[in-house]
Design a protein around this motif. Structure first.
Motif, PDB file in Angstrom:
ATOM      1  N   VAL A  69      23.928  94.023  35.485  1.00  4.22           N
ATOM      2  CA  VAL A  69      25.301  94.827  36.992  1.00  4.22           C
ATOM      3  C   VAL A  69      25.594  96.746  36.486  1.00  4.22           C
ATOM      4  CG1 VAL A  69      27.636  94.614  36.640  1.00  4.22           C
ATOM      5  CG2 VAL A  69      26.349  92.480  36.383  1.00  4.22           C
ATOM      6  N   ARG A  70      25.153  95.915  37.733  1.00  2.00           N
ATOM      7  CA  ARG A  70      25.910  98.533  38.467  1.00  2.00           C
ATOM      8  C   ARG A  70      27.071  97.835  39.072  1.00  2.00           C
ATOM      9  NH1 ARG A  70      23.384 102.435  35.457  1.00  2.00           N
ATOM     10  NH2 ARG A  70      21.643 101.939  34.885  1.00  2.00           N
ATOM     11  N   LEU A  71      27.912  99.183  38.546  1.00  2.00           N
ATOM     12  CA  LEU A  71      28.966  99.130  39.610  1.00  2.00           C
ATOM     13  C   LEU A  71      29.564 100.248  41.215  1.00  2.00           C
ATOM     14  CD1 LEU A  71      32.236  97.572  39.162  1.00  2.00           C
ATOM     15  CD2 LEU A  71      32.872  99.805  37.945  1.00  2.00           C
ATOM     16  N   VAL A  81      24.115 104.180  43.098  1.00  2.70           N
ATOM     17  CA  VAL A  81      24.848 102.737  43.069  1.00  2.70           C
ATOM     18  C   VAL A  81      26.610 103.466  43.439  1.00  2.70           C
ATOM     19  CG1 VAL A  81      25.206 100.867  42.302  1.00  2.70           C
ATOM     20  CG2 VAL A  81      22.960 101.402  42.145  1.00  2.70           C
ATOM     21  N   ALA A  82      26.540 104.066  41.925  1.00  2.00           N
ATOM     22  CA  ALA A  82      27.635 104.360  41.854  1.00  2.00           C
ATOM     23  C   ALA A  82      28.753 105.379  42.829  1.00  2.00           C
ATOM     24  CB  ALA A  82      28.022 104.947  40.385  1.00  2.00           C
ATOM     25  N   GLU A  83      27.662 105.871  43.816  1.00  3.66           N
ATOM     26  CA  GLU A  83      28.125 106.278  44.651  1.00  3.66           C
ATOM     27  C   GLU A  83      28.173 106.210  46.666  1.00  3.66           C
ATOM     28  OE1 GLU A  83      25.309 110.776  44.890  1.00  3.66           O
ATOM     29  OE2 GLU A  83      26.019 110.810  43.445  1.00  3.66           O
ATOM     30  N   ALA A 107      34.573  94.177  35.169  1.00  2.00           N
ATOM     31  CA  ALA A 107      34.565  93.968  36.928  1.00  2.00           C
ATOM     32  C   ALA A 107      33.737  92.689  36.583  1.00  2.00           C
ATOM     33  CB  ALA A 107      33.566  94.946  37.594  1.00  2.00           C
ATOM     34  N   ALA A 108      32.702  92.648  35.639  1.00  4.85           N
ATOM     35  CA  ALA A 108      32.280  91.596  35.433  1.00  4.85           C
ATOM     36  C   ALA A 108      32.333  90.465  35.076  1.00  4.85           C
ATOM     37  CB  ALA A 108      30.858  91.737  34.460  1.00  4.85           C
TER      38      ALA A 108
END
Length: 230
Positions: A39-41, A65-67, A110-111
């Motif tokens: 998982v990435r946010l 991904v964070a951007e 978040a997960a």
């Protein structure tokens, strides 16, 4: 040895691109007991399923991904990077193992929120960095946790008391019979990752591990089914 869990690493990546809906569907169809995912946010706080920090290796875009917002990730990958919520819907027949390799608490929270919203808490486990797992435990007192441990020495008692893990997860080359036995003596199950060789799979089964993670889940399922303990 059906009791040993066959864990599909990022789905079924030899048949479909890793960490995609197609990969997870293939893993479930092939007989996985559990699917592992990363998982990435996103910038707008949506948990998406991707191992790398950027889209470059799998999708050809050198952007973190964070951007990016979740909509931007979807547009740049033609919908190929799914949200965690989307994946939980397709992995419903089996358990899901959410890997949280970063120390940050935000992806963990978040997960847990996405799992709760999906009504999937009873079929999800978490593994990863101890700091992230502490955030999981704070958010869900009943969560099943697998502490990812990267040394042969035992975890500190205070860490085990705080996280209350059900599992210890090890890189497979670290494991031997004595280490597995010590974990079992503490009431902990042992998961080995990531194992693609049938010979290594059989060696781990002989040690008494409780789960094996593999990129070749169909081969792992075959080896578990044919294994006879010495």
């Amino acid at each position: 040895m059906r009791g040993v869990l066959a864990v599909a690493h990022r789905g079924d990546p030899y048949r479909a691109r890793e960490n995609t809906v197609a990969s997870f569907l293939s893993a479930v169809a092939t007989g996985a007991d559990m699917v592992e995912l990363d998982v990435r946010l996103t910038r707008d706080g949506v948990p998406v399923v991707l191992h790398d920090a950027t889209l470059e290796r799998l999708w050809g875009h050198d952007r973190p991904v964070a951007e990016l917002t979740a909509d931007e990730v979807r547009a740049r990958t033609a919908g190929g990077v799914p949200t965690l919520s989307e994946v939980l819907a397709v992995t419903a027949p089996v358990r899901t193992l959410i890997d949280l390799p970063m120390r940050a608490a935000e992806p963990a929270r978040a997960a847990v929120a996405a799992v709760r919203e999906a009504g999937a808490a009873d079929r999800v486990s978490y593994c990863g960095d101890p700091a992230a797992l502490k955030a999981v435990r704070a958010a869900d007192a009943a969560a099943e946790i697998g502490l990812t441990w990267k040394r042969t020495g035992p975890p500190r008692a205070a860490l085990l008391d705080g996280l209350r893990p059900a599992w210890l997860t090890y890189r497979f080359g670290l494991l031997d019979r004595a280490l597995v036995a010590r974990a079992h003596d503490r009431g902990l199950r042992v998961m080995a990752w990531t194992v693609d060789s049938p010979r290594a799979m059989r060696r781990l089964l002989a040690m008494g591990v409780d789960a094996i993670t593999s990129n070749r889940v169909s081969e792992l399922r075959r080896v578990i089914g044919s294994f006879s303990a010495p």
